[in-house]
Design a protein around this motif. Structure first.
Motif, PDB file in Angstrom:
ATOM      1  N   VAL A  66       0.873  -1.171   0.000  1.00 46.40           N
ATOM      2  CA  VAL A  66       0.000   0.000   0.000  1.00 46.40           C
ATOM      3  C   VAL A  66       0.913   1.225   0.000  1.00 46.40           C
ATOM      4  O   VAL A  66       1.534   1.551   1.002  1.00 46.40           O
ATOM      5  N   ASN A  67       0.990   1.862  -1.146  1.00 47.19           N
ATOM      6  CA  ASN A  67       1.976   2.911  -1.384  1.00 47.19           C
ATOM      7  C   ASN A  67       1.525   4.261  -0.825  1.00 47.19           C
ATOM      8  O   ASN A  67       0.571   4.856  -1.338  1.00 47.19           O
ATOM      9  N   PRO A  68       2.208   4.769   0.199  1.00 46.84           N
ATOM     10  CA  PRO A  68       1.736   6.000   0.831  1.00 46.84           C
ATOM     11  C   PRO A  68       1.845   7.235  -0.046  1.00 46.84           C
ATOM     12  O   PRO A  68       1.071   8.187   0.114  1.00 46.84           O
ATOM     13  N   THR A  69       2.779   7.253  -1.008  1.00 46.88           N
ATOM     14  CA  THR A  69       3.003   8.490  -1.764  1.00 46.88           C
ATOM     15  C   THR A  69       1.952   8.758  -2.839  1.00 46.88           C
ATOM     16  O   THR A  69       1.962   9.818  -3.453  1.00 46.88           O
ATOM     17  N   GLN A  70       1.040   7.805  -3.082  1.00 50.00           N
ATOM     18  CA  GLN A  70       0.018   8.058  -4.103  1.00 50.00           C
ATOM     19  C   GLN A  70      -1.323   8.450  -3.499  1.00 50.00           C
ATOM     20  O   GLN A  70      -2.300   8.658  -4.231  1.00 50.00           O
ATOM     21  N   PHE A  71      -1.384   8.550  -2.194  1.00 49.29           N
ATOM     22  CA  PHE A  71      -2.623   8.964  -1.529  1.00 49.29           C
ATOM     23  C   PHE A  71      -2.526  10.442  -1.173  1.00 49.29           C
ATOM     24  O   PHE A  71      -1.668  10.843  -0.389  1.00 49.29           O
ATOM     25  N   ASN A  72      -3.415  11.257  -1.760  1.00 47.84           N
ATOM     26  CA  ASN A  72      -3.460  12.658  -1.344  1.00 47.84           C
ATOM     27  C   ASN A  72      -4.458  12.842  -0.204  1.00 47.84           C
ATOM     28  O   ASN A  72      -4.593  13.929   0.346  1.00 47.84           O
ATOM     29  N   ASN A  73      -5.161  11.769   0.162  1.00 53.98           N
ATOM     30  CA  ASN A  73      -6.099  11.786   1.271  1.00 53.98           C
ATOM     31  C   ASN A  73      -5.615  10.764   2.305  1.00 53.98           C
ATOM     32  O   ASN A  73      -5.710   9.549   2.087  1.00 53.98           O
ATOM     33  N   LEU A  74      -5.065  11.241   3.419  1.00 47.51           N
ATOM     34  CA  LEU A  74      -4.493  10.336   4.414  1.00 47.51           C
ATOM     35  C   LEU A  74      -5.544   9.416   5.021  1.00 47.51           C
ATOM     36  O   LEU A  74      -5.252   8.275   5.389  1.00 47.51           O
ATOM     37  N   GLU A  75      -6.774   9.903   5.101  1.00 47.03           N
ATOM     38  CA  GLU A  75      -7.852   9.063   5.634  1.00 47.03           C
ATOM     39  C   GLU A  75      -8.104   7.875   4.709  1.00 47.03           C
ATOM     40  O   GLU A  75      -8.347   6.758   5.156  1.00 47.03           O
ATOM     41  N   ASP A  76      -8.007   8.129   3.395  1.00 47.02           N
ATOM     42  CA  ASP A  76      -8.177   7.060   2.409  1.00 47.02           C
ATOM     43  C   ASP A  76      -7.072   6.023   2.565  1.00 47.02           C
ATOM     44  O   ASP A  76      -7.310   4.813   2.464  1.00 47.02           O
ATOM     45  N   LEU A  77      -5.850   6.488   2.823  1.00 44.91           N
ATOM     46  CA  LEU A  77      -4.727   5.574   3.047  1.00 44.91           C
ATOM     47  C   LEU A  77      -4.971   4.704   4.270  1.00 44.91           C
ATOM     48  O   LEU A  77      -4.763   3.489   4.237  1.00 44.91           O
ATOM     49  N   GLU A  78      -5.450   5.316   5.345  1.00 41.54           N
ATOM     50  CA  GLU A  78      -5.698   4.564   6.578  1.00 41.54           C
ATOM     51  C   GLU A  78      -6.826   3.550   6.414  1.00 41.54           C
ATOM     52  O   GLU A  78      -6.792   2.466   6.984  1.00 41.54           O
ATOM     53  N   LYS A  79      -7.831   3.919   5.609  1.00 43.53           N
ATOM     54  CA  LYS A  79      -8.985   3.046   5.435  1.00 43.53           C
ATOM     55  C   LYS A  79      -8.759   1.965   4.382  1.00 43.53           C
ATOM     56  O   LYS A  79      -9.569   1.046   4.259  1.00 43.53           O
ATOM     57  N   TYR A  80      -7.683   2.089   3.605  1.00 40.39           N
ATOM     58  CA  TYR A  80      -7.491   1.133   2.511  1.00 40.39           C
ATOM     59  C   TYR A  80      -7.444  -0.283   3.088  1.00 40.39           C
ATOM     60  O   TYR A  80      -6.695  -0.556   4.029  1.00 40.39           O
ATOM     61  N   PRO A  81      -8.254  -1.188   2.545  1.00 37.44           N
ATOM     62  CA  PRO A  81      -8.343  -2.545   3.134  1.00 37.44           C
ATOM     63  C   PRO A  81      -7.019  -3.295   3.046  1.00 37.44           C
ATOM     64  O   PRO A  81      -6.346  -3.271   2.022  1.00 37.44           O
ATOM     65  N   ARG A  82      -6.658  -3.951   4.121  1.00 30.86           N
ATOM     66  CA  ARG A  82      -5.436  -4.750   4.167  1.00 30.86           C
ATOM     67  C   ARG A  82      -5.795  -6.176   4.584  1.00 30.86           C
ATOM     68  O   ARG A  82      -6.272  -6.395   5.692  1.00 30.86           O
ATOM     69  N   THR A  83      -5.586  -7.106   3.675  1.00 27.53           N
ATOM     70  CA  THR A  83      -5.973  -8.508   3.901  1.00 27.53           C
ATOM     71  C   THR A  83      -4.822  -9.429   3.496  1.00 27.53           C
ATOM     72  O   THR A  83      -5.007 -10.372   2.728  1.00 27.53           O
ATOM     73  N   GLU A  84      -3.671  -9.144   4.030  1.00 25.71           N
ATOM     74  CA  GLU A  84      -2.430  -9.790   3.599  1.00 25.71           C
ATOM     75  C   GLU A  84      -2.478 -11.322   3.666  1.00 25.71           C
ATOM     76  O   GLU A  84      -2.091 -12.016   2.714  1.00 25.71           O
ATOM     77  N   GLU A  85      -2.961 -11.844   4.784  1.00 25.53           N
ATOM     78  CA  GLU A  85      -2.987 -13.308   4.950  1.00 25.53           C
ATOM     79  C   GLU A  85      -3.867 -13.968   3.891  1.00 25.53           C
ATOM     80  O   GLU A  85      -3.469 -14.951   3.244  1.00 25.53           O
ATOM     81  N   LYS A  86      -5.066 -13.410   3.717  1.00 27.92           N
ATOM     82  CA  LYS A  86      -5.984 -13.945   2.713  1.00 27.92           C
ATOM     83  C   LYS A  86      -5.406 -13.799   1.314  1.00 27.92           C
ATOM     84  O   LYS A  86      -5.545 -14.697   0.468  1.00 27.92           O
ATOM     85  N   ASP A  87      -4.744 -12.668   1.058  1.00 22.06           N
ATOM     86  CA  ASP A  87      -4.144 -12.432  -0.263  1.00 22.06           C
ATOM     87  C   ASP A  87      -3.127 -13.519  -0.597  1.00 22.06           C
ATOM     88  O   ASP A  87      -3.117 -14.066  -1.707  1.00 22.06           O
TER      89      ASP A  87
END
Length: 280
Positions: free
Chosen positions: A57-78
């Protein structure tokens, strides 16, 4: 499957495979994988000796920090999903593995395609995308890299970045993967309310109707007006609908047989931003 977390270990490992004459396919992702991602990975598996998928999840492409925080992370399932279809290697870097401390996105000049549509509404977004994709391509050094056409503007950005930085890789665009309802698959879809998920196929339906109007001889301006009016009567808030050529991504005033055109739409379902496009 082997999981790498450091490019210092991944890069020489992949280079050894290439030195043996093996071909490498690569799929960069931000995780929260769905069937669309898996379709790209399956294409890579078919066309290459080995396939690498990155999850970052690349932090430098989010201009909305809230969107970055909310981005779903499902590493184990992935990782389970990728294992199930036969992906060979996963690259799971930390921010520190790709970026030095305090590093920001590189500033690019892509001749204007970075400033229209997504570039206009998400300032700096494509600098972040180009920066991280360049880093990932150098870490993996694949023969081919696969990208879904849902993010068509992103594909054009990556193609231009690869040219500018002289990265020896073939960028492979892949058709949009859709649910049976027509909804373009996206990691953001899992955040839709049941009501919005049920209504969301409207977006692709309007794009198809726009294509039919084009085929009936209507102008881009007439098609655009129809789409905007349709959204005004829908539960979705239209951010933009543009009809452009596929190379420069500039608005067109007439449809021409020798110029490939595409319609791009972005709309909000509640606070979820959905994107889609269609080739005319």
């Amino acid at each position: 499957m082997i999981v790498f977390t450091e490019k210092e270990k991944l890069t020489p490992f992949i280079q050894n495979l290439k030195d043996e004459g093996k071909t490498i396919g690569f799929l960069p992702t931000m995780g929260a994988l769905h069937e669309g991602h898996l379709s790209l990975a399956k294409a890579s598996i078919q066309e290459n000796d080995y396939t690498v998928v990155s999850i970052f999840v690349n932090p430098t492409q989010f201009n909305n920090l809230e969107d970055l925080e909310k981005y779903p992370r499902t590493e184990e399932k992935d990782i389970e999903l990728l294992t199930s279809i036969g992906v060979d290697y996963v690259y799971l870097p930390s921010v520190a593995d790709l970026y030095t401390e305090g590093e920001v996105a590189k500033k690019y000049d892509f001749g204007g395609i970075e400033h229209v549509m997504e570039g206009e509404f998400r300032p700096g977004h494509f600098d972040g995308v180009a920066t991280v994709v360049g880093k990932l391509l150098r870490a993996v050094n694949p023969n081919r890299a696969y990208f879904g056409e849902k993010d068509f503007q992103q594909i054009r950005i990556v193609q231009e970045m690869v040219k500018q930085e002289q990265i020896d890789v073939t960028i492979v665009p892949m058709p949009i993967f859709r649910a049976e309802t027509g909804l373009a698959l996206s990691s953001r879809n899992m955040r839709l309310t049941p009501e919005n998920l049920e209504a969301a196929p409207f977006i692709f339906q309007v794009l198809k109707e726009a294509g039919e109007l084009k085929n009936q001889g209507q102008t881009p301006a007439e098609v655009k007006a129809y789409v905007e009016e349709s959204f005004a009567q829908s539960p979705f808030e239209l951010e933009y609908f543009e009809i452009t050529d596929e190379e420069k991504l500039q608005p067109i005033s007439t449809f021409k047989s020798d110029v490939k055109a595409r319609g791009f739409v972005v709309a909000y379902a509640g606070d979820i931003r959905l994107i889609d496009n269609i080739q005319f």
